[in-house]
Scaffold this active site. Structure first.
Site, PDB file in Angstrom:
ATOM      1  N   ASP A  10       0.830  -1.210   0.000  1.00  0.00           N
ATOM      2  CA  ASP A  10       0.000   0.000   0.000  1.00  0.00           C
ATOM      3  C   ASP A  10       0.861   1.256   0.000  1.00  0.00           C
ATOM      4  OD1 ASP A  10      -2.345   1.422  -0.026  1.00  0.00           O
ATOM      5  OD2 ASP A  10      -2.762   1.185   2.110  1.00  0.00           O
ATOM      6  N   HIS A  27       2.215   3.607  -9.264  1.00  0.00           N
ATOM      7  CA  HIS A  27       1.964   2.176  -9.472  1.00  0.00           C
ATOM      8  C   HIS A  27       3.133   1.520 -10.201  1.00  0.00           C
ATOM      9  CE1 HIS A  27      -1.898   2.489  -7.695  1.00  0.00           C
ATOM     10  NE2 HIS A  27      -2.453   3.199  -8.667  1.00  0.00           N
ATOM     11  N   LEU A 121      10.699 -20.606  -4.754  1.00  0.00           N
ATOM     12  CA  LEU A 121       9.736 -19.728  -4.074  1.00  0.00           C
ATOM     13  C   LEU A 121       8.371 -19.893  -4.731  1.00  0.00           C
ATOM     14  CD1 LEU A 121       8.941 -17.232  -2.246  1.00  0.00           C
ATOM     15  CD2 LEU A 121       9.631 -15.789  -4.165  1.00  0.00           C
TER      16      LEU A 121
HETATM   17  C1  IPE Z   1      -5.519  -2.724  -0.212  1.00  0.00           C
HETATM   18  O1  IPE Z   1      -5.185  -1.390  -0.376  1.00  0.00           O
HETATM   19  C2  IPE Z   1      -5.437  -3.435  -1.518  1.00  0.00           C
HETATM   20  C3  IPE Z   1      -4.103  -3.553  -2.078  1.00  0.00           C
HETATM   21  C4  IPE Z   1      -2.991  -3.187  -1.523  1.00  0.00           C
HETATM   22  C5  IPE Z   1      -4.052  -4.146  -3.380  1.00  0.00           C
HETATM   23  P1  IPE Z   1      -6.287  -0.236  -0.546  1.00  0.00           P
HETATM   24  O2  IPE Z   1      -5.523   1.029  -0.647  1.00  0.00           O
HETATM   25  O3  IPE Z   1      -7.191  -0.577  -1.656  1.00  0.00           O
HETATM   26  O4  IPE Z   1      -7.085  -0.360   0.824  1.00  0.00           O
HETATM   27  P2  IPE Z   1      -7.923   0.734   1.617  1.00  0.00           P
HETATM   28  O5  IPE Z   1      -8.885   1.344   0.644  1.00  0.00           O
HETATM   29  O6  IPE Z   1      -6.944   1.751   2.127  1.00  0.00           O
HETATM   30  O7  IPE Z   1      -8.559  -0.025   2.731  1.00  0.00           O
HETATM   31  C1  IPE Z   2      -1.562   0.362  -3.463  1.00  0.00           C
HETATM   32  O1  IPE Z   2      -1.409   1.734  -3.510  1.00  0.00           O
HETATM   33  C2  IPE Z   2      -1.895  -0.217  -4.812  1.00  0.00           C
HETATM   34  C3  IPE Z   2      -3.301  -0.620  -4.969  1.00  0.00           C
HETATM   35  C4  IPE Z   2      -4.193  -0.642  -4.018  1.00  0.00           C
HETATM   36  C5  IPE Z   2      -3.736  -1.005  -6.297  1.00  0.00           C
HETATM   37  P1  IPE Z   2      -2.642   2.735  -3.442  1.00  0.00           P
HETATM   38  O2  IPE Z   2      -3.057   3.070  -4.842  1.00  0.00           O
HETATM   39  O3  IPE Z   2      -3.705   2.221  -2.575  1.00  0.00           O
HETATM   40  O4  IPE Z   2      -1.941   4.005  -2.797  1.00  0.00           O
HETATM   41  P2  IPE Z   2      -2.539   4.987  -1.700  1.00  0.00           P
HETATM   42  O5  IPE Z   2      -3.084   4.162  -0.587  1.00  0.00           O
HETATM   43  O6  IPE Z   2      -3.611   5.769  -2.390  1.00  0.00           O
HETATM   44  O7  IPE Z   2      -1.376   5.812  -1.285  1.00  0.00           O
HETATM   45 MG    MG Z   3      -4.117   2.393  -0.589  1.00  0.00          MG
END
Ligand code: IPE
Ligand code: IPE
Ligand code: MG
Length: 232
Positions: A10, A27, A121
Site C-alpha cells: 500500500d 503504481h 519460491l
Molecule cells: C488494499 O489497499 C489493496 C491492495 C494493496 C491491493 P487499498 O488502498 O485498496 O485499501 P484501503 O482502501 O486503504 O482499505
Molecule cells: C496500493 O497503492 C496499490 C493498490 C491498491 C492497487 P494505493 O493506490 O492504494 O496508494 P494509496 O493508498 O492511495 O497511497
Molecule cells: Mg491504498
C-alpha cells in the site's frame, strides 16, 4: 523464519502525490518494488510469498486508474515470466481472474503454466482478490456438493472448507506485512490469516527495500505465537 509471508502493498498513490507525479507512476514504481520484494524473499529463503496487488474493491477506482493497473499487469506478466522461470519461482494468481477479460486471463494462464516447475519460491499474486468473495465462492461450492452429490453438511470441516479456497494446499500465512502506515486487512486473506502475526511498516510501498523485509522478519522472530494454547 516465517514459512508464508503476505504483503499488502500500500501507498503507491501517496508516494506519487508526494513527488507531484501522476498516480500511474506510483503504481509503476510499486511494480518495481514488488520485483525487489520477490527477489529479497527468494534470497531470504521464504517458501511462500503472497502479494496483494489489486482488491475486489479496487475495481471501484476511477476507470483510468484501473486501466493503468491492468496495463501494468499485462506488461509485467509478459516481461517477468522468463526471470521467474530462471529464478525457480512458481507464480500463481489468486482472485477472480475472469474479471480481467480474455486477454489477461490468457497471459495469466500462460505465466502459471510456464513457471509451474519452480521450486525455490511459491509466489502468489492476489488480483481482483477479496477474502469475503473467496469465502462465499467456497460456500457456494460446498452447497453445490451437497445439492448435486448429496454431501452431508457434517462432512464439511475446516480442513475441507480450506480445500475449497483459492489457497487450497498452501500453508496459512505466518506473517502479514502492510506498508504505508495503514493498520487494516482490507479484505486480504481473511480466512487464512486467523493466526498470522501482523507487522505494519511506515514506508510507502514504492520505497520498500530488502532491508524492510528483513526488519519485518526480525520483528516476527521476536513474537511469541500461542494459538490460544497456554504455554508453560
Ligand atoms: C488494499 O489497499 C489493496 C491492495 C494493496 C491491493 P487499498 O488502498 O485498496 O485499501 P484501503 O482502501 O486503504 O482499505
Ligand atoms: C496500493 O497503492 C496499490 C493498490 C491498491 C492497487 P494505493 O493506490 O492504494 O496508494 P494509496 O493508498 O492511495 O497511497
Ligand atoms: Mg491504498
Amino acid at each position: 523464519m516465517p514459512v508464508h509471508v503476505g504483503i499488502i502493498m500500500d501507498g503507491n498513490g501517496r508516494w506519487a502525490a508526494a513527488r507531484g507525479l501522476p498516480r500511474a507512476l506510483g503504481h509503476k514504481a510499486g511494480a518495481e518494488a514488488a520485483r525487489r520484494a520477490i527477489e529479497a524473499a527468494a534470497e531470504a529463503g521464504i517458501g511462500w510469498l503472497t502479494l496483494f496487488a489489486f482488491s475486489s474493491e479496487n475495481w471501484r477506482r476511477p476507470a483510468d486508474e484501473v486501466r493503468d493497473l491492468t496495463g501494468l499487469m499485462r506488461l509485467y506478466l509478459r516481461s517477468e515470466v522468463k526471470t521467474l522461470v530462471k529464478e525457480g519461482i512458481r507464480l500463481r494468481i489468486i482472485g477472480e481472474r475472469e474479471r480481467f477479460g480474455p486477454d489477461l486471463v490468457r497471459a495469466i494462464d500462460a505465466a502459471e503454466a510456464m513457471t509451474a516447475e519452480g521450486r525455490r519460491l511459491n509466489l502468489n499474486v492476489a488480483l481482483s482478490y477479496g477474502g469475503r468473495a473467496e469465502i462465499v465462492a467456497a460456500a457456494r461450492a460446498a452447497m453445490r456438493c451437497a445439492v448435486e452429490q448429496g454431501m452431508a453438511p457434517e462432512s464439511l470441516d475446516e480442513a475441507a472448507f480450506g480445500r475449497l479456497l483459492s489457497t487450497a494446499g498452501m500453508p496459512d500465512p505466518d506473517l502479514i506485512i502492510r506498508t504505508s502506515g495503514e493498520q487494516r486487512l482490507s479484505n486480504f486473506l481473511l480466512w487464512q490469516s486467523a493466526y498470522a502475526e501482523f507487522v505494519f511498516q511506515d514506508v510507502l510501498w514504492p520505497d520498500y527495500e530488502a532491508r524492510h523485509l528483513a526488519e519485518a522478519i526480525g520483528e516476527f522472530a521476536r513474537r511469541e505465537r500461542r494459538y490460544g494454547v497456554r504455554v508453560a
